[in-house]
Every structure is written in C-alpha cells, then in structure tokens.
Design a protein around this motif. Sequence first.
Motif, PDB file in Angstrom:
ATOM      1  N   TYR A  51       0.843  -1.192   0.000  1.00  0.00           N
ATOM      2  CA  TYR A  51       0.000   0.000   0.000  1.00  0.00           C
ATOM      3  C   TYR A  51       0.877   1.239   0.000  1.00  0.00           C
ATOM      4  O   TYR A  51       1.985   1.244   0.521  1.00  0.00           O
ATOM      5  N   GLN A  55       0.578   5.274   1.312  1.00  0.00           N
ATOM      6  CA  GLN A  55      -0.237   6.180   2.112  1.00  0.00           C
ATOM      7  C   GLN A  55       0.374   7.569   2.095  1.00  0.00           C
ATOM      8  O   GLN A  55       1.481   7.775   2.605  1.00  0.00           O
ATOM      9  N   GLY A  78      -2.241  12.156   5.681  1.00  0.00           N
ATOM     10  CA  GLY A  78      -3.600  12.648   5.812  1.00  0.00           C
ATOM     11  C   GLY A  78      -4.629  11.864   5.026  1.00  0.00           C
ATOM     12  O   GLY A  78      -5.825  12.182   5.065  1.00  0.00           O
ATOM     13  N   GLN A  79      -4.172  10.827   4.323  1.00  0.00           N
ATOM     14  CA  GLN A  79      -5.078   9.994   3.539  1.00  0.00           C
ATOM     15  C   GLN A  79      -5.000   8.545   4.009  1.00  0.00           C
ATOM     16  O   GLN A  79      -4.102   8.166   4.762  1.00  0.00           O
ATOM     17  N   GLY A  80      -5.971   7.742   3.554  1.00  0.00           N
ATOM     18  CA  GLY A  80      -5.927   6.323   3.867  1.00  0.00           C
ATOM     19  C   GLY A  80      -4.987   5.584   2.935  1.00  0.00           C
ATOM     20  O   GLY A  80      -4.619   6.098   1.874  1.00  0.00           O
ATOM     21  N   PRO A  81      -4.589   4.378   3.314  1.00  0.00           N
ATOM     22  CA  PRO A  81      -3.717   3.582   2.445  1.00  0.00           C
ATOM     23  C   PRO A  81      -4.416   3.236   1.125  1.00  0.00           C
ATOM     24  O   PRO A  81      -5.618   2.963   1.110  1.00  0.00           O
ATOM     25  N   MET A 120       4.333   7.127   2.625  1.00  0.00           N
ATOM     26  CA  MET A 120       4.646   5.941   3.425  1.00  0.00           C
ATOM     27  C   MET A 120       4.259   4.725   2.594  1.00  0.00           C
ATOM     28  O   MET A 120       3.147   4.662   2.056  1.00  0.00           O
ATOM     29  N   LEU A 161       3.537   0.841   2.784  1.00  0.00           N
ATOM     30  CA  LEU A 161       3.162  -0.148   3.782  1.00  0.00           C
ATOM     31  C   LEU A 161       3.010  -1.524   3.156  1.00  0.00           C
ATOM     32  O   LEU A 161       2.443  -1.665   2.077  1.00  0.00           O
ATOM     33  N   SER A 193       5.531  -1.692   9.827  1.00  0.00           N
ATOM     34  CA  SER A 193       5.666  -0.299  10.281  1.00  0.00           C
ATOM     35  C   SER A 193       5.866   0.676   9.138  1.00  0.00           C
ATOM     36  O   SER A 193       5.811   1.883   9.339  1.00  0.00           O
ATOM     37  N   GLY A 240       2.321   1.619  10.964  1.00  0.00           N
ATOM     38  CA  GLY A 240       1.313   1.011  10.128  1.00  0.00           C
ATOM     39  C   GLY A 240       0.008   0.826  10.888  1.00  0.00           C
ATOM     40  O   GLY A 240      -0.007   0.817  12.119  1.00  0.00           O
ATOM     41  N   LEU A 266      -9.107   4.211  11.136  1.00  0.00           N
ATOM     42  CA  LEU A 266      -9.456   4.009   9.728  1.00  0.00           C
ATOM     43  C   LEU A 266     -10.538   2.952   9.604  1.00  0.00           C
ATOM     44  O   LEU A 266     -10.458   1.907  10.258  1.00  0.00           O
ATOM     45  N   GLY A 305     -10.927   4.335   4.225  1.00  0.00           N
ATOM     46  CA  GLY A 305     -11.267   5.729   4.353  1.00  0.00           C
ATOM     47  C   GLY A 305     -10.028   6.527   4.716  1.00  0.00           C
ATOM     48  O   GLY A 305      -8.946   5.959   4.948  1.00  0.00           O
ATOM     49  N   SER A 306     -10.170   7.831   4.778  1.00  0.00           N
ATOM     50  CA  SER A 306      -9.015   8.685   5.068  1.00  0.00           C
ATOM     51  C   SER A 306      -8.723   8.789   6.552  1.00  0.00           C
ATOM     52  O   SER A 306      -7.694   9.346   6.943  1.00  0.00           O
TER      53      SER A 306
END
Lengths: 115, 113
Positions: free
Chosen positions: A35, A37, A40-43, A89, A91, A108, B43, B89, B104-105
């Motif tokens: 993933y 990331q 401020g956002q989701g993966p 990041m 992941l 991590s 993570g 999340l 989601g964010s």
Amino acid sequence: EAEVAQSPRYKITEKSQAVAFWCDPISGHATLYWYRQILGQGPELLVQFQDESVVDDSQLPKDRFSAERLKGVDSTLKIQPAELGDSAMYLCASSSSQQGRYGYTFGSGTRLTVV
Amino acid sequence: SQKIEQNSEALNIQEGKTATLTCNYTNYSPAYLQWYRQDPGRGPVFLLLIRENEKEKRKERLKVTFDTTLKQSLFHITASQPADSATYLCALELDSSASKIIFGSGTRLSIRP
C-alpha cells in the motif's frame, strides 16, 4: 507476537534515482499487499500477491514501479526513477486468507522522501 | 464510483467519555467492514471486523455497529483514555471475489486528560 517486517524504515532519495523496499510477511500468510499512504489519507493498494502470483496490480504505475515475490515469501517493491510525487509511506501487509476476512497485519512502513 | 467518508475533522474528547466515529459509504454493499488504529509514523493495526449480517460487535471497550440500510458504521470507544488517541481508519471490502478492500481517510481522535 508475529510481525510483518519492513526495511528500511526511512529512505531519502533524489528524484530520478532508483529505490527499493523489502517486506517479510508473517510466516504462513499467503496473501501479501503493498500500500501507499500519503499524509492525511488512507492507504491505497498498489499490488496484491497470492503466493508468488500477482492478483491485482491495477493501481501500480507500471512505467516506474515493479513488485516481485519470487518464492512466495518475502517481497520487494521498486521505484525507478523516483519522482517527487512518490514521497509517501509505503506499507506492506499480509493476511492468512485471500479474502482478508480476518484483518490485515501491517508492517511499520517505509517513509520515502524524494528530493 | 465507490466512496468512503469518515469524520474529516479531528475529534477531541474528554477522558472517560465515549468517543463515536462515523464511517459512511456509497455505491456498493460490502460483505464486511474493518476498523484499524494508526499511530503517527506506524502502520495500521487491525481492531475489529463486522460482517453484513452482524448488527453489532464488541471487544473490550470497543463497539462497532454496521447498518447496511444507512450504509454506515459507527465505532465507539467507551471510558476513553489518553492512550486511545490515534487515527482510526475504516476499510470496506470492495469485491469479495478479488478480496480488495479500500480505506477511508481516517479520523484523528484526541483524548484530553
């Protein structure tokens, strides 16, 4: 408790250089995910492996990104050449079932900064 | 296209109170939904999974509800503690055959003493 290992933890690279990230999933987990990331956002899923086979790489920018899991265990994600927008990041996660219905275990992460 | 919305603003809660986080989704019907906790620079850590035929699930001080009619999940932390401060999340199954989930964010939760 079993963990997903990732290295390096941090990486600073100049744009146009190559960079590689490594992931060792939990032993016995056949499904492995990479993933990305952004802060401020989701993966966001880049690539999914089932054993050594790619199940989904539809969101992987294949002109510069590549991923492999040669023996169905650990995995490497490569970027060449790196661009400023790749700073994020990265992941790695693994799951004991392809459907992920028991949750994912994440490492991590590797914080990449492209300068 | 599929969309997941979580509280965009950070949530600040007094210690001891119940924190409630919202996850709304549109345009699809996931078979299950997951919640994760993420600390800065780390993570995500899996917390709970709830299936479409389950209305509520609990784990210690955590409770998750799943309303497939409203297309909404609520995540509750009771008796909140400063150590619960993190980003939370939600993640939804996108395609059961391909086992893709989307995140989601996240909502940043701060518990003040």
